[in-house]
Design a protein around this motif. Structure first.
Motif, PDB file in Angstrom:
ATOM      1  N   ILE A   1       1.881  -1.301 -10.214  1.00  0.00           N
ATOM      2  CA  ILE A   1       1.618  -1.344  -8.765  1.00  0.00           C
ATOM      3  C   ILE A   1       0.119  -1.300  -8.495  1.00  0.00           C
ATOM      4  CG2 ILE A   1       1.906  -0.134  -6.578  1.00  0.00           C
ATOM      5  CD1 ILE A   1       4.567  -0.684  -7.018  1.00  0.00           C
ATOM      6  N   LEU A   2      -0.607  -0.510  -9.284  1.00  0.00           N
ATOM      7  CA  LEU A   2      -2.057  -0.429  -9.110  1.00  0.00           C
ATOM      8  C   LEU A   2      -2.670  -1.819  -9.292  1.00  0.00           C
ATOM      9  CD1 LEU A   2      -4.830   0.902  -8.968  1.00  0.00           C
ATOM     10  CD2 LEU A   2      -4.465   1.806 -11.261  1.00  0.00           C
TER      11      LEU A   2
ATOM     12  N   LEU B   1      -4.462  -4.041  -6.334  1.00  0.00           N
ATOM     13  CA  LEU B   1      -5.839  -4.506  -6.442  1.00  0.00           C
ATOM     14  C   LEU B   1      -5.915  -6.030  -6.329  1.00  0.00           C
ATOM     15  CD1 LEU B   1      -6.968  -2.104  -9.271  1.00  0.00           C
ATOM     16  CD2 LEU B   1      -7.827  -2.097  -6.930  1.00  0.00           C
TER      17      LEU B   1
ATOM     18  N   PHE C   1       2.145   1.742  -3.435  1.00  0.00           N
ATOM     19  CA  PHE C   1       1.048   2.212  -4.282  1.00  0.00           C
ATOM     20  C   PHE C   1       0.888   3.724  -4.115  1.00  0.00           C
ATOM     21  CE2 PHE C   1      -3.880   1.904  -4.723  1.00  0.00           C
ATOM     22  CZ  PHE C   1      -3.817   2.501  -5.968  1.00  0.00           C
TER      23      PHE C   1
ATOM     24  N   LEU D   1      -6.846  -2.600   5.747  1.00  0.00           N
ATOM     25  CA  LEU D   1      -6.320  -2.997   4.445  1.00  0.00           C
ATOM     26  C   LEU D   1      -4.881  -3.476   4.597  1.00  0.00           C
ATOM     27  CD1 LEU D   1      -7.575   0.013   2.283  1.00  0.00           C
ATOM     28  CD2 LEU D   1      -8.328  -2.366   2.040  1.00  0.00           C
TER      29      LEU D   1
ATOM     30  N   LEU E   1      -6.515   4.720  -0.772  1.00  0.00           N
ATOM     31  CA  LEU E   1      -7.513   4.118   0.119  1.00  0.00           C
ATOM     32  C   LEU E   1      -8.897   4.126  -0.543  1.00  0.00           C
ATOM     33  CD1 LEU E   1      -6.338   5.533   3.566  1.00  0.00           C
ATOM     34  CD2 LEU E   1      -5.913   3.269   2.587  1.00  0.00           C
ATOM     35  N   HIS E   2      -9.197   5.192  -1.277  1.00  0.00           N
ATOM     36  CA  HIS E   2     -10.491   5.237  -1.969  1.00  0.00           C
ATOM     37  C   HIS E   2     -10.622   4.065  -2.946  1.00  0.00           C
ATOM     38  CE1 HIS E   2     -14.013   6.881  -4.057  1.00  0.00           C
ATOM     39  NE2 HIS E   2     -13.403   6.503  -5.159  1.00  0.00           N
ATOM     40  N   LEU E   3      -9.594   3.861  -3.779  1.00  0.00           N
ATOM     41  CA  LEU E   3      -9.670   2.771  -4.755  1.00  0.00           C
ATOM     42  C   LEU E   3      -9.756   1.416  -4.058  1.00  0.00           C
ATOM     43  CD1 LEU E   3      -7.217   3.762  -7.628  1.00  0.00           C
ATOM     44  CD2 LEU E   3      -9.671   4.093  -7.480  1.00  0.00           C
ATOM     45  N   LEU E   4      -8.943   1.208  -3.026  1.00  0.00           N
ATOM     46  CA  LEU E   4      -8.914  -0.100  -2.360  1.00  0.00           C
ATOM     47  C   LEU E   4     -10.184  -0.359  -1.553  1.00  0.00           C
ATOM     48  CD1 LEU E   4      -5.190  -0.146  -1.223  1.00  0.00           C
ATOM     49  CD2 LEU E   4      -6.246  -1.626  -2.930  1.00  0.00           C
ATOM     50  N   GLU E   5     -10.734   0.701  -0.933  1.00  0.00           N
ATOM     51  CA  GLU E   5     -11.910   0.491  -0.093  1.00  0.00           C
ATOM     52  C   GLU E   5     -13.207   0.534  -0.881  1.00  0.00           C
ATOM     53  OE1 GLU E   5     -12.059   3.187   3.290  1.00  0.00           O
ATOM     54  OE2 GLU E   5      -9.890   3.021   3.508  1.00  0.00           O
TER      55      GLU E   5
ATOM     56  N   ARG F   1      -5.281   9.428   0.084  1.00  0.00           N
ATOM     57  CA  ARG F   1      -6.728   9.431  -0.097  1.00  0.00           C
ATOM     58  C   ARG F   1      -7.115   8.625  -1.344  1.00  0.00           C
ATOM     59  NH1 ARG F   1     -10.730  13.609  -1.572  1.00  0.00           N
ATOM     60  NH2 ARG F   1      -9.028  14.787  -2.500  1.00  0.00           N
ATOM     61  N   MET F   2      -6.349   8.802  -2.432  1.00  0.00           N
ATOM     62  CA  MET F   2      -6.650   8.093  -3.673  1.00  0.00           C
ATOM     63  C   MET F   2      -6.483   6.587  -3.508  1.00  0.00           C
ATOM     64  SD  MET F   2      -4.777  10.559  -6.448  1.00  0.00           S
ATOM     65  CE  MET F   2      -5.608  12.055  -7.029  1.00  0.00           C
TER      66      MET F   2
ATOM     67  N   ILE G   1       0.837  -1.200   0.000  1.00  0.00           N
ATOM     68  CA  ILE G   1       0.000   0.000   0.000  1.00  0.00           C
ATOM     69  C   ILE G   1       0.875   1.254   0.000  1.00  0.00           C
ATOM     70  CG2 ILE G   1      -1.806   1.257   1.241  1.00  0.00           C
ATOM     71  CD1 ILE G   1      -2.894  -1.356   2.260  1.00  0.00           C
TER      72      ILE G   1
ATOM     73  N   CYS H   1     -11.961   8.249 -11.767  1.00  0.00           N
ATOM     74  CA  CYS H   1     -12.320   7.399 -10.619  1.00  0.00           C
ATOM     75  C   CYS H   1     -11.531   7.830  -9.383  1.00  0.00           C
ATOM     76  CB  CYS H   1     -12.083   5.915 -10.919  1.00  0.00           C
ATOM     77  SG  CYS H   1     -10.354   5.461 -10.978  1.00  0.00           S
ATOM     78  N   LEU H   2     -10.479   8.621  -9.565  1.00  0.00           N
ATOM     79  CA  LEU H   2      -9.704   9.096  -8.418  1.00  0.00           C
ATOM     80  C   LEU H   2     -10.454  10.240  -7.738  1.00  0.00           C
ATOM     81  CD1 LEU H   2      -6.200   9.136 -10.138  1.00  0.00           C
ATOM     82  CD2 LEU H   2      -7.050   7.452  -8.501  1.00  0.00           C
ATOM     83  N   PRO H   3     -10.509  10.223  -6.405  1.00  0.00           N
ATOM     84  CA  PRO H   3     -11.258  11.264  -5.697  1.00  0.00           C
ATOM     85  C   PRO H   3     -10.625  12.637  -5.912  1.00  0.00           C
ATOM     86  CG  PRO H   3      -9.954   9.977  -4.152  1.00  0.00           C
ATOM     87  CD  PRO H   3      -9.837   9.294  -5.478  1.00  0.00           C
TER      88      PRO H   3
ATOM     89  N   ASP I   1     -13.590   1.520  -4.723  1.00  0.00           N
ATOM     90  CA  ASP I   1     -13.777   1.488  -6.174  1.00  0.00           C
ATOM     91  C   ASP I   1     -12.726   0.632  -6.865  1.00  0.00           C
ATOM     92  OD1 ASP I   1     -14.812   1.944  -8.661  1.00  0.00           O
ATOM     93  OD2 ASP I   1     -14.161   4.024  -8.817  1.00  0.00           O
ATOM     94  N   ARG I   2     -12.724  -0.646  -6.525  1.00  0.00           N
ATOM     95  CA  ARG I   2     -11.750  -1.544  -7.159  1.00  0.00           C
ATOM     96  C   ARG I   2     -12.034  -1.718  -8.646  1.00  0.00           C
ATOM     97  NH1 ARG I   2      -8.606  -5.485  -3.440  1.00  0.00           N
ATOM     98  NH2 ARG I   2      -8.602  -4.259  -1.542  1.00  0.00           N
TER      99      ARG I   2
ATOM    100  N   GLY J   1     -13.261   0.614 -10.711  1.00  0.00           N
ATOM    101  CA  GLY J   1     -12.676   1.788 -11.368  1.00  0.00           C
ATOM    102  C   GLY J   1     -11.164   1.685 -11.409  1.00  0.00           C
ATOM    103  N   GLY J   2     -10.565   1.158 -10.353  1.00  0.00           N
ATOM    104  CA  GLY J   2      -9.115   0.986 -10.305  1.00  0.00           C
ATOM    105  C   GLY J   2      -8.625   0.017 -11.371  1.00  0.00           C
ATOM    106  N   ARG J   3      -9.356  -1.087 -11.534  1.00  0.00           N
ATOM    107  CA  ARG J   3      -8.965  -2.072 -12.557  1.00  0.00           C
ATOM    108  C   ARG J   3      -9.051  -1.484 -13.956  1.00  0.00           C
ATOM    109  NH1 ARG J   3      -7.934  -6.641 -10.174  1.00  0.00           N
ATOM    110  NH2 ARG J   3      -9.087  -6.994  -8.248  1.00  0.00           N
TER     111      ARG J   3
END
Lengths: 199, 199
Positions: free
Chosen positions: B46-47, B51, A10, B63, A30-34, A27-28, A7, B16-18, A36-37, A39-41
């Motif tokens: 890494i992303l 994930l 990342f 996490l 943790l947002h993706l991991l918590e 923030r980015m 993490i 998708c990023l905050p 919006d996976r 959107g991250g993919r």
């Protein structure tokens, strides 16, 4: 304490994005991991594709995944006008005015001895041979109104001078919607010198 | 005009990023493509890894890419204290105070009927059985000082009440470094009611 190694890596990797410091990166990530996976993919996949496929238009050098960009391919553009800009974003800004229908040439930078950027990095040979080809009647130098942009514009002007075609630049003056009080002295001087008939 | 399709998709995916709107997405995409493809490649890799590998600590639910997080694995933490927080970021904020050496339990959210988040989504069964196991003597409810956070804290309090252990919460009051004039009325009331001996 920190987060776990992956993490933390990342978050560090997100710092390559402009304007992203340690807090936003956290923030980015943790947002993706918590939350919006999915959107991250999608982002990971498209980012990879974009890096693999996006190159430069062989005519104007703008960023595109196609051999030639849409504007260079278009038969509706004025072939006699060429506008020289520093970046693809500048090209987009000019397109969005809706009043220019000629072609572009993107330098992808500006002359900068300090950063080691010379004429060869800006594709000036390509620019010269394109103008020598004959169809172009006017070149608009639309580099940024900064020291480096001005230097670059002067250099390109000298390069094109022997060809005897029309070379122009964007007008300088007070921007619309501002208050004179807050316009810097240099800009105000240019606006005074360049004043036109009231009509 | 827009950019080419793949570049437009790339910009869209960055949203998708905050905190990233159309302008920042454009700036980020062009920055990576024009000036930092290396950083972009590292980020894509890494992303993807994060994930694929980051899940939740089986004890505290934070996490981590490991089965159990560093704090849960540590033998140096006070086993008798458990602090309940909403998110991994809250856990980090408390850790950074340097004055808490107990364990954590991360709810990964708060109760919210509107968003359809119920007790089962917050792992409250796991929390209950962990407290029932016996070592824990005090549970600190450190949910956010918002309506949802307070509701969640009350719910957890009711859940733990039959066990007869000590349940505490963070103090409310005026934050350090601010000016009283700008502290909201609710906070000021709590600070008055909770006033302590000057020492």
């Amino acid at each position: 304490m920190q987060f776990s190694p992956l993490i933390e890596q990342f978050m560090e990797a997100l710092r390559c994005l402009p304007g992203v410091g340690p807090r936003s990166a956290q923030r980015m990530a943790l947002h993706l991991l918590e939350r919006d996976r999915e959107g991250g993919r999608r982002l990971a996949q498209i980012l990879q594709e974009a890096l693999d496929q996006v190159g430069h238009c062989r005519r104007c050098r703008t960023l595109t995944e196609e051999p030639e960009c849409r504007i260079c391919r278009s038969s509706k553009r004025n072939e006699h006008m060429l506008c020289v800009v520093e970046t693809p974003a500048d090209m987009l800004a000019l397109e969005q005015t809706g009043i220019y229908d000629g072609h572009y040439f993107v330098l992808l930078g500006h002359l900068s001895p300090i950063e080691g950027i010379g004429p060869e990095d800006l594709g000036l040979d390509d620019l010269l041979s394109r103008v020598q080809d004959g169809a172009i009647e006017e070149v608009i130098l639309a580099t940024n109104p900064t020291a480096e942009g001005e230097t670059t514009a002067h250099y390109v002007h000298e390069l094109l001078r022997p060809l005897g075609i029309r070379v122009t630049r964007l007008a300088h003056g007070v921007p619309l919607g501002g208050e004179l009080e807050y316009v810097d002295g240099g800009t105000l001087s240019r606006a005074l010198v360049g004043r036109g008939q009231f009509d």
